[in-house]
Design an enzyme around this catalytic site. Structure first.
Site, PDB file in Angstrom:
ATOM      1  N   TYR A 142       0.837  -1.208   0.000  1.00 30.89           N
ATOM      2  CA  TYR A 142       0.000   0.000   0.000  1.00 30.89           C
ATOM      3  C   TYR A 142       0.868   1.252   0.000  1.00 30.89           C
ATOM      4  O   TYR A 142       0.667   2.173  -0.801  1.00 30.89           O
ATOM      5  CB  TYR A 142      -0.902  -0.032   1.230  1.00 30.89           C
ATOM      6  CG  TYR A 142      -1.734   1.218   1.437  1.00 30.89           C
ATOM      7  CD1 TYR A 142      -2.921   1.388   0.745  1.00 30.89           C
ATOM      8  CD2 TYR A 142      -1.326   2.205   2.325  1.00 30.89           C
ATOM      9  CE1 TYR A 142      -3.686   2.533   0.933  1.00 30.89           C
ATOM     10  CE2 TYR A 142      -2.082   3.353   2.519  1.00 30.89           C
ATOM     11  CZ  TYR A 142      -3.273   3.510   1.823  1.00 30.89           C
ATOM     12  OH  TYR A 142      -4.026   4.648   1.996  1.00 30.89           O
ATOM     13  N   ALA A 143       1.850   1.286   0.902  1.00 33.02           N
ATOM     14  CA  ALA A 143       2.697   2.479   1.022  1.00 33.02           C
ATOM     15  C   ALA A 143       3.479   2.725  -0.264  1.00 33.02           C
ATOM     16  O   ALA A 143       3.666   3.876  -0.678  1.00 33.02           O
ATOM     17  CB  ALA A 143       3.647   2.328   2.210  1.00 33.02           C
TER      18      ALA A 143
HETATM   19  N1  LIG Z   1      -8.958   6.674   5.645  1.00 34.26           N
HETATM   20  C1  LIG Z   1      -7.692   6.974   5.835  1.00 34.26           C
HETATM   21  O1  LIG Z   1      -7.187   7.077   6.975  1.00 34.26           O
HETATM   22  C2  LIG Z   1      -6.796   7.228   4.659  1.00 34.26           C
HETATM   23  C3  LIG Z   1      -5.488   7.625   4.905  1.00 34.26           C
HETATM   24  C4  LIG Z   1      -4.640   7.867   3.837  1.00 34.26           C
HETATM   25  C5  LIG Z   1      -5.102   7.714   2.548  1.00 34.26           C
HETATM   26  N2  LIG Z   1      -6.368   7.319   2.320  1.00 34.26           N
HETATM   27  C6  LIG Z   1      -6.798   7.168   0.904  1.00 34.26           C
HETATM   28  O2  LIG Z   1      -7.994   7.854   0.694  1.00 34.26           O
HETATM   29  C7  LIG Z   1      -8.697   7.231  -0.394  1.00 34.26           C
HETATM   30  C8  LIG Z   1     -10.141   7.005   0.029  1.00 34.26           C
HETATM   31  O3  LIG Z   1     -10.138   6.084   1.113  1.00 34.26           O
HETATM   32  P1  LIG Z   1     -11.273   6.011   2.222  1.00 34.26           P
HETATM   33  O4  LIG Z   1     -10.603   6.044   3.527  1.00 34.26           O
HETATM   34  O5  LIG Z   1     -12.371   6.971   1.908  1.00 34.26           O
HETATM   35  O6  LIG Z   1     -11.724   4.493   1.979  1.00 34.26           O
HETATM   36  P2  LIG Z   1     -13.121   3.807   1.643  1.00 34.26           P
HETATM   37  O7  LIG Z   1     -12.810   2.367   1.623  1.00 34.26           O
HETATM   38  O8  LIG Z   1     -14.186   4.300   2.547  1.00 34.26           O
HETATM   39  O9  LIG Z   1     -13.440   4.340   0.189  1.00 34.26           O
HETATM   40  C9  LIG Z   1     -12.729   3.912  -0.941  1.00 34.26           C
HETATM   41  C10 LIG Z   1     -13.705   3.817  -2.104  1.00 34.26           C
HETATM   42  O10 LIG Z   1     -12.956   3.409  -3.272  1.00 34.26           O
HETATM   43  C11 LIG Z   1     -13.748   2.447  -3.959  1.00 34.26           C
HETATM   44  N3  LIG Z   1     -12.933   1.550  -4.764  1.00 34.26           N
HETATM   45  C12 LIG Z   1     -11.992   0.667  -4.303  1.00 34.26           C
HETATM   46  N4  LIG Z   1     -11.522  -0.055  -5.324  1.00 34.26           N
HETATM   47  C13 LIG Z   1     -12.160   0.367  -6.441  1.00 34.26           C
HETATM   48  C14 LIG Z   1     -12.126  -0.036  -7.812  1.00 34.26           C
HETATM   49  N5  LIG Z   1     -11.337  -1.031  -8.225  1.00 34.26           N
HETATM   50  N6  LIG Z   1     -12.929   0.595  -8.694  1.00 34.26           N
HETATM   51  C15 LIG Z   1     -13.749   1.587  -8.283  1.00 34.26           C
HETATM   52  N7  LIG Z   1     -13.832   2.003  -6.995  1.00 34.26           N
HETATM   53  C16 LIG Z   1     -13.055   1.392  -6.097  1.00 34.26           C
HETATM   54  C17 LIG Z   1     -14.452   1.669  -2.847  1.00 34.26           C
HETATM   55  O11 LIG Z   1     -15.571   0.957  -3.335  1.00 34.26           O
HETATM   56  C18 LIG Z   1     -14.787   2.765  -1.863  1.00 34.26           C
HETATM   57  O12 LIG Z   1     -16.060   3.309  -2.067  1.00 34.26           O
HETATM   58  C19 LIG Z   1      -7.926   5.956  -0.721  1.00 34.26           C
HETATM   59  O13 LIG Z   1      -7.119   6.168  -1.866  1.00 34.26           O
HETATM   60  C20 LIG Z   1      -7.077   5.737   0.507  1.00 34.26           C
HETATM   61  O14 LIG Z   1      -5.909   5.015   0.230  1.00 34.26           O
HETATM   62  C21 LIG Z   1      -7.233   7.066   3.336  1.00 34.26           C
END
Ligand SMILES: NC(=O)c1ccc[n+]([C@@H]2O[C@H](COP(=O)([O-])OP(=O)(O)OC[C@H]3O[C@@H](n4cnc5c(N)ncnc54)[C@H](O)[C@@H]3O)[C@@H](O)[C@H]2O)c1
Length: 242
Positions: A142-143
């Site tokens: 992931y990182a």
């Molecule tokens: N939540 C955190 O603490 C955090 C921290 C750092 C980065 N992020 C990043 O923020 C972004 C959003 O994450 P989040 O926390 O809202 O997570 P989440 O899981 O709530 O939302 C992610 C969304 O992406 C969609 N998704 C995943 N794979 C997919 C695919 N193949 N095709 C289409 N849609 C797809 C999922 O269905 C989901 O609705 C991500 O890129 C995540 O890596 C989140």
């Protein structure tokens, strides 16, 4: 209403940071194409919806085709992503392929396919992670993808700037969403490192990240280009020890 008359494409729009971003775009007057594997949870929102797997071979081109029908795109938010709390030793081939396929390959392919559709004033915002900016003992694949997102952001500045198109990234720290809730509540080491390690001593919200994403798409950010903006309560700047 800073984005009246503009069109935004948001991936991962069904929940979490993506959904909060869609809601913020709507509040700013933008027209939104909301893309996710499943778009049921945003069924009530006045947006164009597309259910698609971005990691599939034709996923990115299907999004571009849908966006083309809406006219020039002013904001592209590459937000969809999946987490994987695994060390490298615990990451099998399927996990590595899944994480790279969703978090990196799909972003490269979608961004490429969207380039011809971007308005001359367009703004791209990639959602990276604080984990892409520093080492952390787990979540290796992931990182690495998130470091790739940061580098993609810098890499495209030279290509896009002559057209007037800006590109930036946000690097969230710990934000409570479906991706992180189980870890925040159930993984003591993670909770200590992320929540205890955050100088502001609290967990962020999707809305706080969405506010920065949408700001980066407005004219107020007209001279912000090629930046990775941490939205992490200070975690990257000065991790505290709980
Ligand atoms: N939540 C955190 O603490 C955090 C921290 C750092 C980065 N992020 C990043 O923020 C972004 C959003 O994450 P989040 O926390 O809202 O997570 P989440 O899981 O709530 O939302 C992610 C969304 O992406 C969609 N998704 C995943 N794979 C997919 C695919 N193949 N095709 C289409 N849609 C797809 C999922 O269905 C989901 O609705 C991500 O890129 C995540 O890596 C989140």
């Amino acid at each position: 209403m800073r984005l009246q008359g503009r069109t935004a494409v948001v991936t991962g729009a069904n929940r979490g940071i993506g959904r909060a971003t869609v809601e913020r775009f709507l509040a700013e007057g933008a027209r939104v194409l909301a893309v996710d594997l499943d778009v049921h949870e945003i069924g009530h929102l006045p947006v164009h919806r597309l259910a698609v797997d971005l990691a599939s071979d034709d996923g990115p081109s299907r999004v571009a085709a849908e966006a083309r029908a809406l006219g020039p795109v002013h904001c592209l938010v590459n937000n969809a992503g999946i987490g994987a709390a695994r060390s490298l030793a615990d990451s099998d081939d399927a996990l590595i392929d899944r994480v790279l396929g969703t978090n990196l390959r799909a972003v490269l392919r979608l961004t490429r396919d969207m380039l011809p559709l971007l308005d001359p004033d367009a703004s791209i915002v990639n959602v990276g992670s604080a984990f892409g900016e520093t080492g952390y003992p787990t979540s290796t694949a992931y990182a690495v993808t998130k470091a790739g997102i940061s580098q993609l952001t810098r890499q495209l500045v030279a290509d896009l700037s002559p057209r007037g198109v800006r590109i930036n990234a946000v690097a969230p720290g710990v934000i409570r969403t479906a991706m992180t809730a189980a870890r925040i509540d159930g993984d003591e080491a993670y909770r200590k490192a992320m929540v205890g390690g955050t100088p502001l001593a609290r967990i962020g919200t999707p809305e706080q990240v969405a506010a920065v994403i949408v700001f980066l798409c407005t004219d107020e950010a007209a001279f912000v280009n090629g930046q990775i903006i941490a939205v992490d309560g200070g975690w990257l700047a000065a991790r505290t020890h709980a």
